[in-house]
Design a protein around this motif. Structure first.
Motif: not given
Length: 424
Positions: A261-262, A265, A268, A279-280, A282-283, A385-386
């Motif tokens: 997951h890291q 992000r 992305e 995964v993208g 939110n941003q 990254p988030v």
């Protein structure tokens, strides 16, 4: 009016207090906008996040006032105790903490209230670091002193990383700026910057192209400056060899040292992958919200991205997109200007201290707030990254607001008594 009262009323840096209050109020109104509920329109409805934030702000003001009334010498004397308590809490949370959003970083206090020890570890670490570095015969350039100072920073970092909370872990790295202010060589920072550049480049560009470019740069430097300086030549060659070795280690470290997951992000953000619905998401929604605000914004409570909850975690990690959507570019500039003014004010306060302890602590405050602001906003606009860290004084949450209040008001207290502080 006695001397202590005069010190409290006249020596406190009220300009900084006003900036602090402005950011808190801006945060409160934007939290109201971010999670607005038509069934609970009253901003003082205590069943909502915006109602609770008002209570957090009032309690933060009480905490700040109590700190200003304390005796300054206690802050230095109790630094080890604060540090030990927060380290113990960080250890406890690993065993008995509550998992929220994948991070076991919270302690349930009852009544729906949760405490996040990692937030309070920031000011405790700054205090102990300031106490140690201000001691007689301690110099950052001395290997032993450097290792001890690094250990003070690293211990809470390690415990927070085990939660795992990557955002808070990264914030502690900003304290390297404190060590730099106290004498750490600028070359240390340059090396860190070069390693970061090489790491990103090795993920984006063909390895052999980077190596050829490095060899060409080294050859040019040797031709220009290395004819009579053998030490310089040796340093360049050693640096080149180590850089090439590091480049070949990047991808194994990236693919085997980071969790999936890291990686996704980071991919992305770097443009190595595009997953706007995964995964993208939110941003992407955050960028849409900020961009749709244009120059003057859509107006208070008029943000469509906000109103229809397109952006997850909008009252915490992505609160800045509410600012961008409803207040536009102009409102965003005002918020950024307040942060810039606050940081400059903190540095000015730090530099005017007579006691090294106060100066060092001041730079710790500036480093942590600067890191939070840069990472949070860069995350909201898609340049990082988030990793989930709050925007100081603006994001929703009691632990965050209280910890930043304590962090800042300790500095204000030290500054208010600077003329009488010759210790440390």
């Amino acid at each position: 009016m006695n001397n202590h009262q005069r010190s409290f009323f006249f020596n406190v840096d009220w300009v900084t207090v006003l900036i602090y209050l402005a950011l808190c109020v801006i945060g409160w109104f934007n939290i109201h906008a971010a999670v607005f509920d038509e069934n609970h329109p009253n901003i003082l409805d205590f069943d909502t996040q915006y109602g609770k934030q008002f209570i957090y702000i009032l309690s933060a003001l009480v905490i700040g006032t109590v700190i200003l009334l304390l005796e300054s010498r206690f802050l230095s004397a109790l630094a080890p105790a604060f540090y030990v308590v927060t380290v113990v809490l960080l250890a406890v949370v690993l065993v008995a903490g509550r998992n929220v959003g994948g991070n076991q970083a919270w302690i349930d206090m009852g009544g729906g209230f949760r405490l996040q020890p990692s937030e309070f570890a920031k000011f405790a670490t700054c205090l102990l670091l300031a106490r140690y570095l201000s001691a007689t015969n301690v110099k950052v350039t001395d290997p032993k002193s450097f290792l001890i100072a690094g250990g003070i920073i690293f211990l809470p970092m390690l415990l927070i990383k085990m939660q795992p909370d990557d955002g808070s872990t990264l914030v502690f790295c900003s304290l390297i700026l404190v060590l730099y202010r106290e004498g750490l060589s600028v070359y240390f920072l340059i090396i860190i910057g070069l390693l970061a550049t090489l790491f990103i480049s090795a993920l984006l560009v063909n390895v052999w192209f980077i190596i050829i470019a490095l060899i060409a740069i080294v050859a040019l430097l040797l031709f220009m400056f290395g004819r009579r300086n053998r030490k310089f030549v040796a340093s360049l060659i050693v640096g080149l060899v180590l850089s090439i070795g590091f480049i070949f280690c990047v991808k194994p470290l990236y693919y085997h040292g980071l969790k999936p997951h890291q990686r996704v992000r980071i991919d992305e953000v770097l443009g190595l992958s595009k997953d706007l619905r995964g995964v993208g998401y939110n941003q992407n929604q955050s960028k849409i919200a900020i961009g749709s605000g244009r120059i003057w914004g859509k107006g208070y409570l008029q943000g469509t991205q906000t109103k229809y909850a397109f952006v997850p975690e909008q009252s915490t990690d992505f609160i800045f997109c509410t600012v961008g959507e409803e207040w536009g570019f102009a409102g965003s500039v005002v918020v950024l200007g307040l942060y810039l003014f606050l940081l400059l004010r903190i540095i000015m306060i730090a530099e005017r201290q007579r006691a090294p302890f106060s100066r060092i602590y001041g730079y710790g405050v500036a480093s942590i707030i600067f890191c939070h602001v840069i990472i949070n906003i860069a995350m909201a606009i898609g340049y990082m990254p988030v990793i989930g860290i709050p925007l100081p004084f603006i994001s929703y949450g009691g632990s965050s607001l209280w910890s930043f209040t304590i962090l800042l008001f300790i500095l204000l207290k030290l500054d208010s008594n600077r003329m009488g502080m010759n210790y440390a």
